[in-house]
Design a protein around this motif. Structure first.
Motif, mmCIF file in Angstrom:
data_model
loop_
_atom_site.group_PDB
_atom_site.id
_atom_site.type_symbol
_atom_site.label_atom_id
_atom_site.label_comp_id
_atom_site.label_asym_id
_atom_site.label_seq_id
_atom_site.Cartn_x
_atom_site.Cartn_y
_atom_site.Cartn_z
ATOM 1 N N ALA A 1 6.330 10.568 6.393
ATOM 2 C CA ALA A 1 5.527 9.346 6.390
ATOM 3 C C ALA A 1 5.655 8.653 7.741
ATOM 4 C CB ALA A 1 5.982 8.415 5.268
ATOM 5 N N SER A 2 4.552 8.615 8.478
ATOM 6 C CA SER A 2 4.558 8.060 9.824
ATOM 7 C C SER A 2 3.651 6.841 9.930
ATOM 8 C CB SER A 2 4.091 9.142 10.812
ATOM 9 O OG SER A 2 3.847 8.600 12.087
ATOM 10 N N ASN A 3 3.940 5.989 10.922
ATOM 11 C CA ASN A 3 2.977 4.949 11.253
ATOM 12 C C ASN A 3 1.765 5.621 11.885
ATOM 13 O OD1 ASN A 3 4.403 5.609 13.664
ATOM 14 N ND2 ASN A 3 3.885 3.648 14.571
ATOM 15 N N HIS A 4 0.672 4.886 11.997
ATOM 16 C CA HIS A 4 -0.572 5.522 12.438
ATOM 17 C C HIS A 4 -1.205 4.720 13.573
ATOM 18 C CE1 HIS A 4 -3.683 8.337 12.290
ATOM 19 N NE2 HIS A 4 -4.369 7.946 11.236
ATOM 20 N N MET A 5 -1.281 5.322 14.760
ATOM 21 C CA MET A 5 -1.811 4.631 15.926
ATOM 22 C C MET A 5 -3.072 5.274 16.485
ATOM 23 S SD MET A 5 1.630 3.665 18.070
ATOM 24 C CE MET A 5 0.766 2.386 18.971
ATOM 25 N N SER A 6 -3.178 6.603 16.369
ATOM 26 C CA SER A 6 -4.321 7.276 16.988
ATOM 27 C C SER A 6 -4.627 8.591 16.286
ATOM 28 C CB SER A 6 -4.029 7.542 18.464
ATOM 29 O OG SER A 6 -3.087 8.602 18.591
ATOM 30 N N ALA A 7 -5.732 9.211 16.705
ATOM 31 C CA ALA A 7 -6.171 10.458 16.089
ATOM 32 C C ALA A 7 -5.235 11.625 16.384
ATOM 33 C CB ALA A 7 -7.581 10.802 16.566
ATOM 34 N N ILE A 8 -4.398 11.514 17.418
ATOM 35 C CA ILE A 8 -3.501 12.622 17.768
ATOM 36 C C ILE A 8 -2.182 12.579 16.995
ATOM 37 C CG2 ILE A 8 -4.500 12.770 20.076
ATOM 38 C CD1 ILE A 8 -1.894 11.501 21.148
ATOM 39 N N ASP A 9 -1.973 11.522 16.232
ATOM 40 C CA ASP A 9 -0.702 11.360 15.508
ATOM 41 C C ASP A 9 -0.310 12.567 14.661
ATOM 42 O OD1 ASP A 9 -0.558 8.859 16.641
ATOM 43 O OD2 ASP A 9 -1.167 7.774 14.848
ATOM 44 N N PRO A 10 -1.202 13.104 13.813
ATOM 45 C CA PRO A 10 -0.798 14.237 12.966
ATOM 46 C C PRO A 10 -0.296 15.432 13.765
ATOM 47 C CG PRO A 10 -2.915 13.352 12.257
ATOM 48 C CD PRO A 10 -2.603 12.724 13.583
ATOM 49 N N PHE A 11 -0.933 15.705 14.903
ATOM 50 C CA PHE A 11 -0.547 16.853 15.732
ATOM 51 C C PHE A 11 0.836 16.635 16.354
ATOM 52 C CE2 PHE A 11 -5.174 16.280 15.877
ATOM 53 C CZ PHE A 11 -5.592 17.489 15.355
ATOM 54 N N LEU A 12 1.074 15.413 16.836
ATOM 55 C CA LEU A 12 2.357 15.114 17.471
ATOM 56 C C LEU A 12 3.496 15.119 16.463
ATOM 57 C CD1 LEU A 12 1.398 12.233 19.970
ATOM 58 C CD2 LEU A 12 1.434 14.714 20.340
ATOM 59 N N VAL A 13 3.228 14.644 15.254
ATOM 60 C CA VAL A 13 4.276 14.600 14.228
ATOM 61 C C VAL A 13 4.675 16.013 13.803
ATOM 62 C CG1 VAL A 13 4.819 13.886 11.866
ATOM 63 C CG2 VAL A 13 3.674 12.295 13.405
ATOM 64 N N VAL A 14 3.702 16.906 13.685
ATOM 65 C CA VAL A 14 4.021 18.305 13.355
ATOM 66 C C VAL A 14 4.947 18.892 14.410
ATOM 67 C CG1 VAL A 14 3.090 20.649 13.195
ATOM 68 C CG2 VAL A 14 1.949 18.776 12.012
ATOM 69 N N LEU B 1 10.685 11.086 4.795
ATOM 70 C CA LEU B 1 11.180 11.114 6.166
ATOM 71 C C LEU B 1 10.349 10.141 7.010
ATOM 72 C CD1 LEU B 1 13.226 12.680 8.050
ATOM 73 C CD2 LEU B 1 11.232 14.041 8.753
ATOM 74 N N PRO B 2 10.951 9.032 7.485
ATOM 75 C CA PRO B 2 10.197 8.070 8.297
ATOM 76 C C PRO B 2 10.068 8.525 9.744
ATOM 77 C CG PRO B 2 12.450 7.313 8.030
ATOM 78 C CD PRO B 2 12.336 8.595 7.236
ATOM 79 N N VAL B 3 8.863 8.431 10.279
ATOM 80 C CA VAL B 3 8.601 8.823 11.665
ATOM 81 C C VAL B 3 7.824 7.703 12.351
ATOM 82 C CG1 VAL B 3 7.522 10.500 13.193
ATOM 83 C CG2 VAL B 3 8.534 11.264 11.038
ATOM 84 N N ALA B 4 8.314 7.244 13.498
ATOM 85 C CA ALA B 4 7.664 6.162 14.235
ATOM 86 C C ALA B 4 7.131 6.671 15.565
ATOM 87 C CB ALA B 4 8.645 5.018 14.466
ATOM 88 N N ILE B 5 5.872 6.361 15.834
ATOM 89 C CA ILE B 5 5.217 6.763 17.079
ATOM 90 C C ILE B 5 4.919 5.524 17.912
ATOM 91 C CG2 ILE B 5 3.253 7.966 18.098
ATOM 92 C CD1 ILE B 5 2.817 9.283 15.361
ATOM 93 N N THR B 6 5.237 5.572 19.197
ATOM 94 C CA THR B 6 4.867 4.492 20.120
ATOM 95 C C THR B 6 4.226 5.104 21.371
ATOM 96 O OG1 THR B 6 7.086 4.513 21.125
ATOM 97 C CG2 THR B 6 6.704 2.918 19.364
#
Length: 220
Positions: free
Chosen positions: A64-77, A166-171
């Motif tokens: 479960a990640s925060n959501h900032m942009s369209a590339i988020d799913p790819f980066l989290v993988v 699993l918490p995931v934070a993107i900045t």
């Protein structure tokens, strides 16, 4: 017209079988997310990943990640290093080309307003594979880090499936911030949140963790 709509809904939400989350899709996802996206953003935007030691090596869980942009799913993988089956809003599957690409990546369509039986069945099937489930509790992209629109659905799924979150934070991933060789994208992975019967508590714990991780605090 109503019958056509029902057929379209059924086609979009037909639940995915466990066999569909196979080695081929896992390889295609790794190639797309880790080699292409991960490789590019590591070079162009100095992508850094912290907390990989918090990712369970085995077993099923929800990413479960925060959501900032369209590339988020790819980066989290790329960050998590496990094949992730993403729950994606149905609108993304309306165009044939996008639907084909998303299907190859292992994503499946859901109705954000109401999770259907097919969604739960698909999630239960994923639990039988070596894939994990991925979603964005905020539902839509939040450029300002707003945590007021976090839906409880992900906590309900964790409770139903009896699995951790699993918490995931993107900045730094906002489109306007992604300036090649100038910007910096950071992903921080926290310790898993154990499921319990109190979904509100799970939502609060996740939100608090995402805020702290986004601020650069280590998840002790």
């Amino acid at each position: 017209m109503p019958d056509c709509n029902k057929k379209e809904e059924k086609r979009l939400y037909t639940h995915r079988e466990p066999k569909e989350f196979n080695a081929f899709r896992a390889f295609f996802q790794w190639l797309t997310c880790s080699v292409v996206y991960g490789g590019y953003y590591k070079v162009a935007c100095g992508l850094k990943i912290y907390g990989r030691e918090n990712v369970p090596k085995k077993g099923f869980f929800i990413v479960a990640s925060n959501h900032m942009s369209a590339i988020d799913p790819f980066l989290v993988v790329d960050a998590v290093g496990r094949p992730i089956a993403y729950m994606a809003k149905k609108e993304l599957f309306e165009k044939p080309v996008a639907r084909f690409f998303l299907n190859l990546l292992g994503a499946f369509a859901v109705n954000r307003e109401k999770l259907g039986v097919s969604t739960i069945k698909t999630a239960l099937g994923i639990k039988k594979t070596n894939w994990v489930l991925g979603l964005f509790p905020q539902g839509t992209r939040e450029k300002d880090g707003n945590m007021d629109n976090v839906a409880r659905g992900f906590a309900g799924i964790a409770k139903t499936l009896k699995c951790d979150i699993l918490p995931v934070a993107i900045t730094g991933a906002l489109k306007e911030d992604r300036k090649p060789f100038e910007s910096k994208i950071v992903i921080r992975i926290g310790k898993p949140i154990h499921y319990n019967d109190d979904t509100l508590e799970m939502v609060k714990i996740w939100s608090d963790k995402i805020i702290k991780l986004s601020q650069g605090e280590a998840d002790a």
